[in-house]
Enzyme design. Structure first.
Site, PDB file in Angstrom:
ATOM      1  N   GLU A   4       5.713  -1.659   6.316  1.00  0.00           N
ATOM      2  CA  GLU A   4       4.673  -1.735   5.288  1.00  0.00           C
ATOM      3  C   GLU A   4       5.383  -1.955   3.971  1.00  0.00           C
ATOM      4  O   GLU A   4       6.314  -1.224   3.631  1.00  0.00           O
ATOM      5  CB  GLU A   4       3.860  -0.441   5.221  1.00  0.00           C
ATOM      6  CG  GLU A   4       2.837  -0.420   4.093  1.00  0.00           C
ATOM      7  CD  GLU A   4       2.207   0.950   3.884  1.00  0.00           C
ATOM      8  OE1 GLU A   4       1.808   1.577   4.881  1.00  0.00           O
ATOM      9  OE2 GLU A   4       2.139   1.402   2.718  1.00  0.00           O
ATOM     10  N   GLU A  21       3.942   7.509   7.724  1.00  0.00           N
ATOM     11  CA  GLU A  21       4.726   8.231   6.725  1.00  0.00           C
ATOM     12  C   GLU A  21       4.767   9.730   7.024  1.00  0.00           C
ATOM     13  O   GLU A  21       4.380  10.572   6.188  1.00  0.00           O
ATOM     14  CB  GLU A  21       4.174   7.936   5.319  1.00  0.00           C
ATOM     15  CG  GLU A  21       4.231   6.442   4.992  1.00  0.00           C
ATOM     16  CD  GLU A  21       3.844   6.114   3.557  1.00  0.00           C
ATOM     17  OE1 GLU A  21       3.273   6.985   2.881  1.00  0.00           O
ATOM     18  OE2 GLU A  21       4.128   4.976   3.125  1.00  0.00           O
TER      19      GLU A  21
END
Length: 394
Positions: free
Chosen positions: A188, A61
């Site tokens: 994810e 991220e």
């Protein structure tokens, strides 16, 4: 992470037949802000020595680093780091077949949550513009709701479930600008971010989000969906005592019955009393694949359906020649008085539980003869194998 940890992770993955993909630390930086891969090389060299096969990611991220770490990493700089890692993998014969996936941006549907970072869509666009060919797969993360504020009704809200469709469309649009037709992974994902929603993400009701996500992802051409997570957190497949949560049973049955080839489905809704077509296309969701495994004849079809209907039972009527087939039903329903918040699941009316610590139960279908009613009770879901469908592409 210790050497023992790394050995255990790899040996566990090999024993259970998993493919391991590992995210390297991209925040280890040199004085000129380039990635310091010294530690990564130690891990890679040890992995080669031990004969482990590992695929790789770099960072997690990155568009939210400003929020999560107080630092910021420009997408163009990250692209250069990925090129460096790709060069390392190509330099060794033992690593040339390793996959490299990234950049693992955050969910594009959660602008407010990641307001202190760079918008994921802009970050992905800049990354792919700078390095369109460096990865084998483009990855992003997706959650529907905030685990801290989630309520029961969120998990069966068709408008919330449809968020994923819109996100996939945006991600595919960006990817196709720079590498059309390339592989996209949901790198994810779970129901609710922040560790999941207590007593919801680990309950029967979470299965609506999980099963619909698997159907939507497959129907929209995503190659891989990586579940967050196997253990730990409210959204885990196993609880803290290693007992299966409801999504574990759903995942096992999905893997056993649902093949990788996706089939088109057309759903028409009829009112059972008037026999007229209705415009209610939100209540029932149906997906279809070629059947997986060897338990069924080649050419069989697995359909799976979710009923978001709160009050009435849904009758599924197969069209044309499919109505002449026998059907094996795997209906998953809540066990006990806790209803949707239960952590126990029935398969065709019988509770699912492990006979021992190392043995799965038999998943016994209910055999329906041609013409028998296929009924889905309100707020339940299940799988239906159309035996001997004779579909050639299957």
């Amino acid at each position: 992470m210790t050497v023992e940890d790394w050995d255990n992770i790899n040996q566990f993955s090999e024993k259970v037949g998993w493919k391991l993909i590992f995210g390297l630390n991209v925040l280890l930086r040199n004085h000129d802000n380039r990635w310091d891969y010294t530690n990564a090389m130690e891990l890679i060299e040890y992995t080669i020595k031990r004969g482990y096969h590992v695929d790789w990611e770099l960072g997690n991220e990155p568009n939210s680093f400003r929020k999560t770490t107080g630092r910021e990493l420009d997408a163009s700089i990250l692209a250069e780091d990925f090129k460096t890692l790709r060069g390392i993998l190509q330099s060794r014969v033992e690593l040339k077949n390793c996959l490299l996936a990234g950049p693992d941006i955050t969910s594009s549907g959660l602008d407010k949550y990641y307001g202190f970072g760079i918008h994921p869509d802009k970050y992905l666009d800049a990354f792919l513009r700078a390095a369109p060919d460096v990865t084998n797969a483009t990855t992003w993360h997706q959650y529907y709701i905030d685990g801290k504020t989630a309520v029961l009704e969120n998990f069966t809200d068709p408008n919330i479930l449809d968020m994923l469709i819109r996100e996939i469309e945006k991600i595919k649009d960006i990817v196709n600008r720079y590498k059309p037709g390339s592989s996209i992974w949901l790198g994810e994902t779970g129901s609710a971010y922040g560790g999941g929603a207590p007593n919801l993400s680990d309950a029967y009701v979470a299965g609506f989000m999980w099963l619909d996500k698997l159907g939507v992802a497959a129907a929209n051409g995503l190659d891989i969906v990586i579940r967050q997570q196997f253990y730990n957190g409210h959204y885990a497949l196993l609880d803290k005592h290693l007992n299966p949560n409801p999504d574990y049973w759903l995942s096992v049955i999905y893997k056993r019955l649902v093949g990788s080839k996706v089939l088109a489905v057309e759903v028409m809704n009829f009112d059972l009393y008037s026999n007229e077509v209705t415009d209610d296309n939100q209540c029932v969701r149906v997906y279809a694949h070629c059947t997986a495994g060897t338990d069924y004849p080649q050419g069989s079809i697995t359909t799976y359906a979710l009923s978001l209907c709160k009050e009435h039972t849904t009758k599924i009527v197969l069209s044309d020649d499919l109505s002449k087939l026998a059907v094996d039903e795997y209906l998953l329903t809540p066990h006990g008085d806790e209803a949707l918040t239960t952590k126990r699941v029935d398969l065709n009316g019988k509770i699912l539980k492990m006979p021992s610590d190392s043995t799965l139960p038999d998943f016994i279908p209910r055999h329906l003869q041609p013409g028998d009613d296929i009924l889905i009770p309100p707020l339940t879901f299940g799988f239906f194998v159309l035996v001997d469908a004779g579909v050639k592409i299957c």
